[in-house]
Structures are given as C-alpha cells and as structure tokens.
Design a protein around this motif. Structure first.
Motif, short mmCIF file in Angstrom:
data_model
loop_
_atom_site.label_atom_id
_atom_site.label_comp_id
_atom_site.label_asym_id
_atom_site.label_seq_id
_atom_site.Cartn_x
_atom_site.Cartn_y
_atom_site.Cartn_z
N GLU A 50 0.78 -1.31 0.07
CA GLU A 50 0.25 -0.62 0.33
C GLU A 50 0.71 1.59 0.24
N THR A 51 1.09 1.88 -0.47
CA THR A 51 0.72 3.46 -0.78
C THR A 51 0.08 4.62 -0.11
N ASP A 52 0.24 5.82 -0.15
CA ASP A 52 -0.68 7.11 0.16
C ASP A 52 -0.43 7.43 -1.12
N ALA A 53 -1.90 8.67 -1.66
CA ALA A 53 -1.85 9.08 -2.37
C ALA A 53 -2.39 10.47 -1.96
N ILE A 54 -2.26 11.48 -2.61
CA ILE A 54 -2.57 12.59 -1.55
C ILE A 54 -2.42 14.02 -3.41
N TYR A 55 -3.85 14.52 -2.40
CA TYR A 55 -4.92 15.28 -3.95
C TYR A 55 -4.03 16.40 -3.49
N ILE A 56 -4.19 16.73 -5.07
CA ILE A 56 -3.15 18.02 -5.11
C ILE A 56 -4.81 18.75 -5.98
N PRO A 57 -5.42 19.66 -5.30
CA PRO A 57 -7.02 20.27 -5.68
C PRO A 57 -6.65 21.43 -7.01
N GLU A 58 -5.54 21.61 -6.42
CA GLU A 58 -5.15 23.00 -7.82
C GLU A 58 -4.55 22.03 -9.23
N LEU A 59 -4.15 21.27 -9.22
CA LEU A 59 -4.01 20.43 -10.43
C LEU A 59 -4.56 19.72 -10.67
N ASP A 60 -5.42 19.50 -9.87
CA ASP A 60 -7.04 17.83 -9.84
C ASP A 60 -6.18 16.94 -10.37
N LEU A 61 -4.54 16.16 -9.56
CA LEU A 61 -4.07 15.43 -9.74
C LEU A 61 -3.51 15.05 -8.49
#
Length: 166
Positions: free
Chosen positions: A125-136
């Motif tokens: 497992e790994t974490d994913a971090i959401y970056i709203p300014e880039l929608d990525l």
C-alpha cells in the motif's frame, strides 16, 4: 467476465530496455504462474487519453484485474492518476532510468521478481495525496533530498560534458 486479467501499459517513449524482451519475459512468467495468456494484455500508449481508453475497456471485461504501469516515475504518476477511482489493482513494472518511487517501495527487486510478485497478487500500500489546484494525485515516499541533489548534479555534469552522454 473473464478470469483475473493483467493489463501492462507501456508508455511508448519510456524505458531503454528492449520491449520485445520485456514482453517475452512477461509472457514466460505468466505461463510459469499458470495464467491464461488470453488474460494478459501488453499494450503501448502514447497519451493519457489512450491510457484512459485502455483502462476503461479493460475494466469492462475484468472486474478483478491488475493494471501495470510499465516505465519510469512519469509513467507511474500518469497511470496511477487514472487508477485512483477504479476497483482495479495498480502495479508497477520499473523500466525507467531512476525508478525512485518504485525503489522506495521495493528496493532493488529485479524486473523478473516484480513480474512474479504481480502475478502472485503480492501488493504494497501507498498513500496518494490530492492536489486540488492541479486536480491530480501524487504518490509519494519520504526523502531527505539527497537523491534529488544527485540527479540534479548528474544532469548538470552531462550538460557540461556532452561527450559523456552516451
């Protein structure tokens, strides 16, 4: 619905390893794992849109499936973002130059060993971090920056000494 499927997406320009050799290795390891070759797909993508199309078509056929990003960190990031909202499993086959993200997860595991792990269903497992300014999303590992400094200095050295680039 078929059995468990495996979709290996190679970014057309990624990696310096011979693609025919990698394809043969994947099919050989699948055979040794007792998998049906009709459930193994080795495809090449030239864009995010074509990768999305491939993943969508694959998910229509396989409810239980693994999508494998075959390339370097850029390919992993691109395919990983397309996988965020799917029920499919995401895997990495390291074919890039540095493969920093992969190395942070698995160390120096060989391509052959990674293929075997993928076919056996061994996951991390790994974490994913959401970056709203880039929608990525970004998948990340902790680093103190030394590795980035080495890459920067190596690239700078190659620029200054072009005859060493080969």
């Amino acid at each position: 619905m078929g059995n468990k499927g495996f979709l290996f997406i190679f970014y057309q320009a990624a990696g310096k390893k011979k693609k025919a050799d990698i394809n043969a290795l994947v099919l050989d390891r699948a055979s040794k794992a007792g998998l049906n070759k009709d459930d193994i797909f080795l495809v090449y993508s030239t864009s995010k849109a074509s990768s999305q199309f491939l993943i969508d078509r694959f998910s229509e056929k396989y409810r239980v499936g693994v999508v494998v990003a075959c390339g370097g960190d850029g390919t992993v990031h691109s395919i990983g973002n397309l996988m965020i909202d799917t029920a499919l499993t995401f895997a990495i086959l390291p074919l890039g130059t540095g493969n920093d993200f992969y190395a942070g997860l698995y160390g120096n595991r060989s391509v052959k060993d990674q293929i075997d792990h993928i076919f056996k269903g061994k996951t991390s497992e790994t974490d994913a971090i959401y970056i709203p300014e880039l929608d990525l999303h970004t998948m990340n590992i902790l680093s103190v920056g030394a590795d980035a400094n080495v890459v920067f200095q190596a690239n700078d050295f190659k620029e200054k000494h072009k005859f060493l680039q080969k």
